[in-house]
Design a protein around this motif. Structure first.
Motif, short mmCIF file in Angstrom:
data_model
loop_
_atom_site.label_atom_id
_atom_site.label_comp_id
_atom_site.label_asym_id
_atom_site.label_seq_id
_atom_site.Cartn_x
_atom_site.Cartn_y
_atom_site.Cartn_z
N ASP A 265 6.73 45.66 37.64
CA ASP A 265 7.00 47.14 37.69
C ASP A 265 8.63 47.31 37.98
OD1 ASP A 265 7.54 46.73 40.39
OD2 ASP A 265 5.48 47.42 40.85
N GLU A 266 8.79 48.74 38.12
CA GLU A 266 10.21 48.90 38.36
C GLU A 266 10.94 48.50 39.67
OE1 GLU A 266 10.66 53.05 37.40
OE2 GLU A 266 10.73 52.82 35.33
N LEU A 267 10.15 48.20 40.47
CA LEU A 267 10.41 47.56 41.74
C LEU A 267 10.55 46.07 41.79
CD1 LEU A 267 8.32 49.63 44.36
CD2 LEU A 267 10.70 50.09 43.74
N LEU B 169 -3.05 51.31 35.14
CA LEU B 169 -4.28 52.20 35.53
C LEU B 169 -5.13 51.00 36.34
CD1 LEU B 169 -6.36 54.58 35.71
CD2 LEU B 169 -6.99 53.69 33.38
N VAL B 170 -5.12 49.86 35.75
CA VAL B 170 -6.22 48.79 36.29
C VAL B 170 -5.64 48.19 37.52
CG1 VAL B 170 -6.78 46.38 35.72
CG2 VAL B 170 -7.18 48.14 34.01
N LEU B 171 -4.37 48.10 37.63
CA LEU B 171 -3.64 47.56 38.67
C LEU B 171 -3.72 48.23 40.09
CD1 LEU B 171 -0.43 45.91 37.27
CD2 LEU B 171 -2.32 44.46 38.27
N GLU B 172 -3.75 49.58 39.71
CA GLU B 172 -3.79 50.59 40.95
C GLU B 172 -5.45 50.93 41.07
OE1 GLU B 172 -0.27 53.82 39.52
OE2 GLU B 172 -2.48 54.24 39.03
N ILE B 173 -6.33 50.44 40.22
CA ILE B 173 -7.52 50.57 40.72
C ILE B 173 -7.79 49.27 41.50
CG2 ILE B 173 -9.83 49.96 39.99
CD1 ILE B 173 -9.30 51.37 37.29
N ILE B 174 -7.04 48.13 41.21
CA ILE B 174 -7.49 46.71 41.88
C ILE B 174 -6.73 46.83 43.28
CG2 ILE B 174 -6.86 44.36 41.95
CD1 ILE B 174 -7.30 44.42 38.87
N LEU B 175 -5.43 47.43 43.33
CA LEU B 175 -4.46 47.23 44.34
C LEU B 175 -4.84 48.43 45.37
CD1 LEU B 175 -1.31 46.01 42.91
CD2 LEU B 175 -2.90 44.62 44.11
N GLY B 176 -5.33 49.38 44.72
CA GLY B 176 -5.82 50.89 45.64
C GLY B 176 -4.73 51.49 45.95
N GLY B 177 -3.65 51.76 44.95
CA GLY B 177 -2.68 52.79 45.50
C GLY B 177 -1.70 52.88 44.17
N GLU C 257 -2.34 45.13 27.28
CA GLU C 257 -1.12 45.08 26.63
C GLU C 257 -0.56 46.53 26.80
OE1 GLU C 257 1.32 43.12 22.68
OE2 GLU C 257 -0.91 43.69 22.81
N ASP C 258 -1.21 47.56 26.87
CA ASP C 258 -0.45 48.97 26.89
C ASP C 258 -0.13 49.32 28.33
OD1 ASP C 258 -0.37 51.75 26.59
OD2 ASP C 258 -2.17 51.82 27.61
N PRO C 259 1.00 49.36 28.64
CA PRO C 259 1.50 49.51 29.93
C PRO C 259 0.71 50.72 30.82
CG PRO C 259 3.46 49.42 28.44
CD PRO C 259 2.03 49.61 27.68
N GLU C 260 0.35 51.68 30.22
CA GLU C 260 -0.53 52.74 30.84
C GLU C 260 -1.75 52.22 31.31
OE1 GLU C 260 -1.01 56.46 28.94
OE2 GLU C 260 1.33 56.76 29.01
N THR C 261 -2.55 51.43 30.45
CA THR C 261 -3.62 50.69 30.75
C THR C 261 -3.43 49.94 31.83
OG1 THR C 261 -4.40 51.18 28.58
CG2 THR C 261 -5.73 49.77 29.97
N CYS C 262 -2.57 49.04 31.58
CA CYS C 262 -2.34 47.91 32.82
C CYS C 262 -2.03 48.46 34.04
CB CYS C 262 -0.99 46.79 32.44
SG CYS C 262 -0.85 45.51 33.47
N LEU D 8 1.57 52.94 41.49
CA LEU D 8 2.56 52.08 41.08
C LEU D 8 3.44 52.83 40.37
CD1 LEU D 8 0.56 48.62 40.30
CD2 LEU D 8 1.34 49.20 42.70
N PRO D 9 4.85 52.23 40.46
CA PRO D 9 5.88 52.41 39.60
C PRO D 9 5.33 52.17 38.30
CG PRO D 9 6.54 50.96 40.78
CD PRO D 9 5.20 51.11 41.44
N PRO D 10 6.03 52.69 37.28
CA PRO D 10 5.96 52.29 35.75
C PRO D 10 5.92 50.76 35.70
CG PRO D 10 7.26 54.00 35.87
CD PRO D 10 7.37 53.75 37.18
N ILE D 11 4.93 50.29 34.70
CA ILE D 11 4.79 48.85 34.46
C ILE D 11 5.36 48.35 33.11
CG2 ILE D 11 3.00 47.03 33.96
CD1 ILE D 11 3.07 47.80 36.94
#
Length: 217
Positions: free
Chosen positions: A66-68, A28-36, A21-26, A38-41
């Motif tokens: 995200d912002e995109l 972080l996890v998405l970047e680990i999964i997607l391997g790159g 629920e914390d945007p920074e944690t979300c 991301l813009p703010p969530i």
């Protein structure tokens, strides 16, 4: 007897939703999964979508964009019920319906990711990550609908084919402890663990977990 709040691992649905629920944690996890990067969530935890009273609603553990204007649905799954393929289809359809306003062109549909993090092997191929997209069977080219479904498994055995960081993250899902984190050097895992430990110190969150536990007894 079930685990106490302090003993929960990140694969627990309550802790998972609370953490992401914390945007920074979300992010972080998405970047680990997607391997790159991301813009703010932006995040909506345990987001329920109900299109019509005539149809069932679906609860998304984490619904984010995200912002995109890329949509993400992330869920933690601990029970193999044999319906993940159809569930992923349903969740993608629900996100599409809610992201397109009346009168908008279909080209305005946002790209979407449906992600399931499983503590079992959903397809029996011993992979840490299964990625699916719509493709032409005759000539093997992508449809281009900008949707992707990713199924992660903590029971994978192909560590040489995926990033080490992802393997460590999946290990952390089932073993969210100081002892496990001490065995890895990934900054992302240490940062994630710090956020989880902070959550476990939150008395109000612990009280909510205890209340829910009583309800489900």
């Amino acid at each position: 007897m079930g685990k106490t709040f302090q003993e929960l691992d990140l694969n627990n649905a309550f802790l998972f939703a609370a953490a992401l629920e914390d945007p920074e944690t979300c992010q972080l996890v998405l970047e680990i999964i997607l391997g790159g990067k991301l813009p703010p969530i932006n995040v909506h935890a345990e987001h329920s979508i109900l299109v019509s009273s005539d149809f069932r609603s679906v609860r998304l553990d984490i619904y984010a964009n995200d912002e995109l204007e890329v949509n993400y649905n992330v869920e933690s799954q601990n029970q193999k019920e044999g319906n993940l393929a159809k569930r992923s289809r349903y969740h993608q359809a629900e996100m599409d319906v809610t992201s397109l306003k009346p009168g908008q062109d279909f080209n305005d549909l946002r790209p979407g990711y449906v992600i399931f993090i499983c503590t079992f092997d959903p397809f029996g191929k011993e992979l840490y990550r299964y990625t699916f997209e719509e493709r032409c069977l005759e000539r093997d080219f992508p449809l281009g609908d900008e949707t992707r479904k990713i199924f992660l498994s903590t029971k994978g055995k192909n560590a040489d084919e995926v990033p080490e960081e992802l393997v460590h993250f999946l290990g952390y899902m089932e073993n969210s402890t100081d002892a496990f984190v001490a065995t890895v050097t990934d900054d992302s895992i240490h940062k994630l663990h710090d956020k989880v430990k902070k959550l476990k110190r939150a008395r109000t969150l612990e009280a909510r977990y205890m209340t829910l536990s009583l309800i489900h007894i």
